[in-house]
Design a protein around this motif. Structure first.
Motif, PDB file in Angstrom:
ATOM      1  N   THR A 105       0.836  -1.204   0.000  1.00 54.14           N
ATOM      2  CA  THR A 105       0.000   0.000   0.000  1.00 54.14           C
ATOM      3  C   THR A 105       0.872   1.255   0.000  1.00 54.14           C
ATOM      4  OG1 THR A 105      -1.728  -1.164   1.212  1.00 54.14           O
ATOM      5  CG2 THR A 105      -1.827   1.235   1.229  1.00 54.14           C
ATOM      6  N   ASP A 106       0.567   2.177  -0.899  1.00 49.38           N
ATOM      7  CA  ASP A 106       1.279   3.450  -1.059  1.00 49.38           C
ATOM      8  C   ASP A 106       2.658   3.305  -1.703  1.00 49.38           C
ATOM      9  OD1 ASP A 106      -0.859   4.820   0.058  1.00 49.38           O
ATOM     10  OD2 ASP A 106      -0.033   4.730   2.081  1.00 49.38           O
ATOM     11  N   SER A 152      -2.844   1.336  -4.375  1.00 46.93           N
ATOM     12  CA  SER A 152      -3.968   1.130  -3.465  1.00 46.93           C
ATOM     13  C   SER A 152      -4.693  -0.132  -3.887  1.00 46.93           C
ATOM     14  CB  SER A 152      -4.924   2.328  -3.484  1.00 46.93           C
ATOM     15  OG  SER A 152      -5.547   2.456  -4.751  1.00 46.93           O
ATOM     16  N   ALA A 153      -5.531  -0.647  -2.992  1.00 51.69           N
ATOM     17  CA  ALA A 153      -6.268  -1.873  -3.305  1.00 51.69           C
ATOM     18  C   ALA A 153      -7.270  -1.637  -4.427  1.00 51.69           C
ATOM     19  CB  ALA A 153      -6.974  -2.382  -2.053  1.00 51.69           C
ATOM     20  N   ARG A 154      -7.894  -0.456  -4.450  1.00 54.40           N
ATOM     21  CA  ARG A 154      -8.890  -0.129  -5.469  1.00 54.40           C
ATOM     22  C   ARG A 154      -8.680   1.304  -5.935  1.00 54.40           C
ATOM     23  NH1 ARG A 154     -13.880  -3.172  -5.439  1.00 54.40           N
ATOM     24  NH2 ARG A 154     -14.885  -1.271  -6.169  1.00 54.40           N
ATOM     25  N   ASP A 179     -10.937   3.410  -6.635  1.00 51.59           N
ATOM     26  CA  ASP A 179     -11.897   4.343  -6.050  1.00 51.59           C
ATOM     27  C   ASP A 179     -11.475   4.828  -4.668  1.00 51.59           C
ATOM     28  OD1 ASP A 179     -12.456   2.108  -4.491  1.00 51.59           O
ATOM     29  OD2 ASP A 179     -14.447   1.751  -5.361  1.00 51.59           O
ATOM     30  N   GLU A 180     -10.324   4.376  -4.176  1.00 52.46           N
ATOM     31  CA  GLU A 180      -9.776   4.909  -2.929  1.00 52.46           C
ATOM     32  C   GLU A 180      -9.067   6.243  -3.147  1.00 52.46           C
ATOM     33  OE1 GLU A 180      -7.281   2.034  -1.013  1.00 52.46           O
ATOM     34  OE2 GLU A 180      -8.699   0.398  -1.345  1.00 52.46           O
ATOM     35  N   LEU A 181      -8.821   6.605  -4.397  1.00 58.27           N
ATOM     36  CA  LEU A 181      -8.139   7.862  -4.704  1.00 58.27           C
ATOM     37  C   LEU A 181      -9.090   9.034  -4.539  1.00 58.27           C
ATOM     38  CD1 LEU A 181      -6.265   6.795  -7.959  1.00 58.27           C
ATOM     39  CD2 LEU A 181      -5.406   6.748  -5.615  1.00 58.27           C
ATOM     40  N   THR A 182      -8.555  10.190  -4.175  1.00 56.31           N
ATOM     41  CA  THR A 182      -9.355  11.397  -4.066  1.00 56.31           C
ATOM     42  C   THR A 182      -9.330  12.166  -5.384  1.00 56.31           C
ATOM     43  OG1 THR A 182      -7.527  12.801  -3.340  1.00 56.31           O
ATOM     44  CG2 THR A 182      -8.713  11.557  -1.629  1.00 56.31           C
ATOM     45  N   GLU A 187      -6.098  13.997  -5.772  1.00 58.40           N
ATOM     46  CA  GLU A 187      -4.972  13.191  -6.253  1.00 58.40           C
ATOM     47  C   GLU A 187      -5.001  13.056  -7.773  1.00 58.40           C
ATOM     48  OE1 GLU A 187      -3.503   9.783  -3.379  1.00 58.40           O
ATOM     49  OE2 GLU A 187      -5.695   9.826  -3.401  1.00 58.40           O
TER      50      GLU A 187
END
Length: 208
Positions: A39-40, A115-117, A119-122, A125
């Protein structure tokens, strides 16, 4: 020369790229612990100056960040679509990504962190990623930039009505194209329709 780090993130070197017909089982599946630790993590681009097409993913998944290979998760249909579309002479394994620049192709991402998905991005970003991508295109000057995911393109470049296919604007001096997201989660596109979308881009690139 291509700008690509052959080392796996986290140390060590990847296994040798398989030749034609090499079974995928030679590449062990990452463990849950390895995926969580990715992650990251950042994934190096596969890029070189003057490419015909620079493909732009949304951001690396954990599988890609663990292996160091773009679009590496089993079930992701990028590599089959690339072959169906006529960009590669055979179906490549993700570990063979460093062969792409010799074919005039490269891969980067809108957002660098894994990231895992997606849709976790803002939204922030994606906007920042679009600015970073623009600078990268100005530096490497590909002929075409193909964003693999219409939602990321709409948000990152403030084009809320953008659709698939060629875009009216350019990115630096590159022509722009938007492709469907090849993730296995994108049920709107089959392997066949994804391949057809890639083939449409291939025809445009071949036509100049």
């Amino acid at each position: 020369m291509p700008v690509s780090d052959r080392r796996r993130p986290g140390g060590g070197r990847p296994e040798a790229a398989p030749g034609p017909g090499t079974p995928a089982r030679r590449h062990p599946r990452p463990s849950r612990e390895q995926l969580a630790a990715a992650t990251d993590r950042l994934l190096p681009d596969v890029i070189a100056p003057g490419l015909d097409v620079l493909f732009v993913g949304i951001n690396p998944g954990l599988w890609s960040a663990t292996t160091g290979w773009h679009f590496a998760r089993p079930g992701n249909r990028f590599w089959p679509a690339l072959h169906r579309g006529g960009f590669t002479p055979r179906l490549l394994h993700p570990s063979e990504q460093d062969t792409l620049p010799a074919l005039g192709l490269g891969i980067t991402n809108m957002v660098a962190r894994a990231s895992a998905r997606a849709d976790e991005l803002t939204a922030g970003e994606l906007v920042d990623g679009a600015a970073t991508l623009t600078a990268k295109v100005e530096r490497y000057r590909p002929r075409w930039v193909a964003v693999v995911g219409v939602t990321a393109y709409r948000v990152g470049f403030a084009r809320p009505k953008a659709g698939f296919g060629p875009q009216p604007e350019t990115l630096a001096a590159a022509r722009l194209w938007v492709l469907p997201n090849p993730s296995g989660l994108n049920a709107h596109f089959t392997p066949e329709t994804l391949g057809a979308a890639f083939a449409e881009l291939r025809a445009a690139v071949a036509g100049g």
